[in-house]
Design an enzyme around this catalytic site. Structure first.
Site, PDB file in Angstrom:
ATOM      1  N   GLU A 168       1.060  -0.965   0.003  1.00 41.39           N
ATOM      2  CA  GLU A 168      -0.255  -0.091  -0.150  1.00 41.39           C
ATOM      3  C   GLU A 168       0.870   0.941  -0.301  1.00 41.39           C
ATOM      4  O   GLU A 168       0.855   2.306   1.003  1.00 41.39           O
ATOM      5  CB  GLU A 168      -0.988   0.310   0.738  1.00 41.39           C
ATOM      6  CG  GLU A 168      -1.815  -1.349   1.254  1.00 41.39           C
ATOM      7  CD  GLU A 168      -3.455  -0.803   2.331  1.00 41.39           C
ATOM      8  OE1 GLU A 168      -2.635  -0.711   3.476  1.00 41.39           O
ATOM      9  OE2 GLU A 168      -3.890  -1.780   1.766  1.00 41.39           O
ATOM     10  N   ASP A 194      -7.560  -9.413   4.308  1.00 40.46           N
ATOM     11  CA  ASP A 194      -8.040  -7.780   5.323  1.00 40.46           C
ATOM     12  C   ASP A 194      -8.931  -7.620   6.108  1.00 40.46           C
ATOM     13  O   ASP A 194      -9.847  -6.732   5.809  1.00 40.46           O
ATOM     14  CB  ASP A 194      -7.888  -6.619   3.810  1.00 40.46           C
ATOM     15  CG  ASP A 194      -7.060  -5.845   5.299  1.00 40.46           C
ATOM     16  OD1 ASP A 194      -7.183  -5.418   5.727  1.00 40.46           O
ATOM     17  OD2 ASP A 194      -7.295  -4.364   4.743  1.00 40.46           O
ATOM     18  N   GLU A 217     -12.380  -2.628  12.317  1.00 38.13           N
ATOM     19  CA  GLU A 217     -12.531  -1.632  10.793  1.00 38.13           C
ATOM     20  C   GLU A 217     -13.405  -2.617  10.020  1.00 38.13           C
ATOM     21  O   GLU A 217     -13.933  -1.271   9.411  1.00 38.13           O
ATOM     22  CB  GLU A 217     -10.985  -1.597  10.626  1.00 38.13           C
ATOM     23  CG  GLU A 217     -11.194  -1.118   9.347  1.00 38.13           C
ATOM     24  CD  GLU A 217      -9.497  -1.166   7.970  1.00 38.13           C
ATOM     25  OE1 GLU A 217      -8.732  -1.669   8.823  1.00 38.13           O
ATOM     26  OE2 GLU A 217      -9.823  -0.715   6.766  1.00 38.13           O
TER      27      GLU A 217
HETATM   28  C1  GCV Z   1      -2.243  -0.133   8.581  1.00 44.45           C
HETATM   29  C2  GCV Z   1      -5.969  -1.822   5.303  1.00 44.45           C
HETATM   30  C3  GCV Z   1      -6.139  -1.392   5.978  1.00 44.45           C
HETATM   31  C4  GCV Z   1      -5.237  -0.157   6.287  1.00 44.45           C
HETATM   32  C5  GCV Z   1      -4.000  -0.637   7.127  1.00 44.45           C
HETATM   33  C6  GCV Z   1      -3.835  -1.971   6.355  1.00 44.45           C
HETATM   34  C7  GCV Z   1      -2.490  -3.331   6.838  1.00 44.45           C
HETATM   35  O1  GCV Z   1      -5.844  -1.621   4.090  1.00 44.45           O
HETATM   36  O2  GCV Z   1      -7.597  -0.329   5.948  1.00 44.45           O
HETATM   37  O3  GCV Z   1      -5.887   0.511   7.300  1.00 44.45           O
HETATM   38  O4  GCV Z   1      -2.758   0.262   6.925  1.00 44.45           O
HETATM   39  O5  GCV Z   1      -4.419  -3.146   6.014  1.00 44.45           O
HETATM   40  O6  GCV Z   1      -2.608  -3.679   7.670  1.00 44.45           O
HETATM   41  O7  GCV Z   1      -1.035  -2.056   6.712  1.00 44.45           O
END
Ligand code: GCV
Length: 723
Positions: free
Chosen positions: A314, A388, A416
């Protein structure tokens, strides 16, 4: 440096403790977590009192851990029994609690307790007779073991368990039991729904909030022994001297409670704060920089645990930016930490922009070929499922597939994707489902729990991480029931074979009371809650249908984002003919990443089971389901079932009003009303969308969505928290 900070910390500790004592009698606002010590029922108090009259804790002046134990036991026993135990140097009569190692007590030595197999953190609690006096012994090989044993003793009282004949021997099955805080230096928390970060970075190291001690107590009580203070989307500033001094102050507070501090390290830190023009792992200057950085960190924090790293994921920098692989990146940091005893927790949460491969397959494809190439102080941290933290995912195919590499589990405690802090979703059943899943990696019985506790492949370095749901809210986690998720994480990290129900029962007793009606209803609610969320958000193995970015509320229609795997439509693949992601051989063949017995089950429409059906299969809307409905009808049925379950949670809670204190009752009731409302929103919006695609009639008896699809599509939440 270290000792200066340490003595300052001690003064502040004393101050904050006194303050804490003065405010201990506060109302039931949830602050006390599972450290609640209100008086037990009279008959129970009367039974315990003769057994817990005197505390014997032989201790040296220098031992902050023993002092913490004494403070906790005095506070706990004193509160629960409404009678302070007498502190004695030696056992003088019946009703003692002796907390000592064989080294610190001749009485313990003389008993020859079987401590060998308990390791550094295990403990033994036993009813015994010493020199003619009856009492209870808490013993261990280390003070940390005594600490955990003392908290367990308090738990026995909180859960009204008999002390008569007590004989408990336990040791943690997993070595690193850590919380991951996705906390930023400006105190915002990524995916945090309980206020700001509890780390007041700006005022550290001078001001030490009392919460830091209570945080350490709460974690020690459930066996958590590490904390990663900063977000995996890390700022390199966390590694500058200014911020190391702040982290060191926290480490000083946590040390007596057996908690080590770790930091998320940004891979490009040598460039950003080191003035180098590369972060290439093969560059000698980069290697030197990390070696010197590690030395510096250990000057601040002599027992620093190590680094957590999110790399090439990411948008985060990583070794692939220099044509190196994950093992080369991880080993760079591991070699810097090695002389000091630190570890690298290298995350496997990776998926690449422009990689057309099914996202669920990418981490396995990147990592499994590297098995055997990681240094021995690297542990690869793998999310529970391949996408995720969805409400339900199959277990991650990497578990069992890298026998030469220690793998640790990453669970998300913060919700989340399960309704933020406002929805009740007890995650114990989800953790249990994953830990008990059989990878078949070495034949039947090769559970995920055995992979991560090291027993399947003979690893000594073992770990489990939970992304924290902790914030500055008075109740720490945004709701009372969210606390249970922090609690169950710790308990299962200690013993991954524990059942979600058993832990929920303990938690309810400690948090509320042992009233049988409360326990029965509370258990029902907790155990049904996660499946309810699955049903009203992502039934039948669907995933990632949440709105973009903040992930609050439904967005199954989203299909126009730049990266394909950001779009819910990528995951559900619904059209006029059917729905689901074909991951069989005819599709992405993700099933092939599992051991053959598991792959065969997942690849079979008949054997995969309803819960993961559409995760692995794309099926026509009229596919016949075991229930007798067709797939379309079943989908609608699940959404309806989820809404009904959310309403049931609300009603069940109402029935408990006479048994719960007003403050916690009221907040929970309000949150459950939000959940019921949002469950309906999820159901209506999802059905409106899927109906627009499937062109099918709603099954008889199923209500039409309240609004048009267009209405749901135009809802915007630019200020949703945690984003
Ligand atoms: C910390 C998901 C979440 C992100 C998070 C990512 C990860 O994509 O939405 O906020 O980033 O996982 O675990 O690195």
């Amino acid at each position: 440096m270290y000792s200066d900070v340490f003595s300052l910390t001690r003064i502040l500790l004393l101050f904050t403790l006194l303050l804490g004592a003065a405010t201990a009698a506060r109302a039931e606002d949830g602050y006390d977590l599972w450290l609640r010590y209100p008086p037990l029922e009279k008959d129970i108090r009367d039974q315990y009192r003769p057994q817990l009259q005197r505390l014997v804790i032989p201790k040296s002046e220098q031992s902050p851990t023993l002092k913490a134990i004494e403070r906790e036991l005095v506070r706990g026993v004193g509160g629960l029994l409404e009678r302070r135990p007498v502190i004695e140097e030696r056992i003088s009569d019946d009703g003692f609690v002796l907390v000592a190692t064989p080294q610190s007590s001749r009485d313990v030595r003389a008993q020859n307790f079987p401590l060998k197999s308990l390791g550094e953190e295990g403990y033994l609690i036993r009813a015994t007779t010493i020199r003619g006096h009856k009492g209870t012994v808490v013993t261990a090989n280390s003070e940390r073991g005594l600490l955990y044993g003392s908290f367990h003793l308090l738990r026995l009282l909180q859960t009204r368990s008999a002390l008569e004949g007590v004989n408990i021997e336990t040791r943690p099955q997993i070595g690193l039991r850590v919380l991951n805080h996705w906390d930023n230096l400006d105190r915002s928390v990524e995916r945090g729904y309980a206020g700001q970060s509890i780390w007041d970075w700006w005022n550290l190291p001078d001001i030490l909030d009392r919460r830091y001690i209570d945080y350490a107590r709460a974690n020690a009580a459930i066996g958590v022994n590490g904390t990663v203070l900063n977000n995996v989307n890390a700022s390199a500033d966390s590694l500058t001297p200014r911020y190391l001094a702040k982290a060191a102050a926290l480490a000083d507070v946590f040390r007596p409670y057996g908690i080590r501090v770790y930091l998320s390290a940004r891979f490009s830190a040598p460039v950003e704060i080191g003035g180098l023009d590369t972060a290439d792992p093969k560059s000698p200057a980069v290697q030197r920089w990390w070696n010197e950085k590690a030395e510096e960190i250990y000057r601040y924090i002599p027992d620093f645990g190590g680094f957590l790293v999110k790399a090439n994921s990411e948008g985060q920098p990583g070794p692939q930016d220099y044509g190196r692989n994950h093992a080369e990146g991880a080993n760079l940091l591991a070699r810097a930490l090695k002389p000091h005893g630190g570890v690298v927790m290298w995350r496997a949460f990776v998926y690449q922009q422009d990689n057309p491969e099914d996202r669920a397959k990418q981490a396995y494809s990147d990592f499994v070929p590297l098995d055997g190439q990681f240094d021995d102080n690297v542990i690869v941290q793998v999310k529970n499922g391949p996408i995720d933290f969805q409400p339900r995912e199959p277990f991650h195919p990497m578990f069992g597939a890298m026998p030469k590499t220690p793998l640790m589990m990453e669970f998300q405690i913060t919700k989340e994707y399960l309704g933020f802090a406002s929805h009740l979703a007890y995650l114990g059943p989800m953790y249990e489902e994953v830990l008990r899943a059989d990878t078949f990696a070495a034949g039947p019985g090769s559970t995920v729990a055995k992979v991560i506790d090291g027993s399947l492949h003979g690893h000594r370095l073992t770990g489990i991480a939970g992304v924290a749901n902790i914030g500055s809210d008075r109740d720490w986690s945004g709701s009372t029931f969210n606390q249970a998720n922090w609690y169950v994480f710790g308990r299962m990290a200690w013993d991954p074979r524990l059942g979600a129900e058993e832990v929920a029962r303990d938690w309810l007793k400690i948090t509320f009371s042992d009233n049988p009606v409360l326990l029965e209803t509370g258990l029902d609610m907790m155990l049904a809650s996660r499946q309810a969320v699955v049903d009203y958000m992502t039934p039948l193995g669907l995933a990632h249908l949440m709105a973009t970015g903040h992930h609050y509320g439904p967005g199954p229609w989203v299909s126009d984002l730049a990266r394909p795997e950001w779009n819910p439509a990528y995951y559900h693949r619904a059209d006029k003919y059917g729905i689901g992601f074909d991951r069989t051989r005819e599709g992405s063949n993700a099933v092939a990443q599992y051991a053959s017995a598991v792959a065969a089950r997942f690849a079979s429409r008949n054997d995969v089971g309803d819960d993961l059906l559409l995760w692995f299969h794309h099926l026509p809307w009229d596919h016949p389901m075991p229930s007798g409905r067709d797939l379309w009808q079943e989908l609608v049925h699940r959404y309806d079932r989820g809404v009904a379950a959310a309403q049931a949670l609300q009603n069940q809670w109402q029935s408990l009003e006479p048994l719960i204190d007003p403050e916690r009752f009221d907040k929970t009731a309000r949150l459950l009303a939000v959940q019921a409302r949002e469950a309906k929103w999820w159901r209506d919006a999802s059905i409106a969308y899927f109906q627009s695609v499937s062109k099918r009639e709603l099954p008889r008896g199923s209500a039409k969505p309240e609004h048009s699809l267009a209405y749901y599509q135009q809802l915007q939440f630019p200020w949703a928290p945690g984003h």
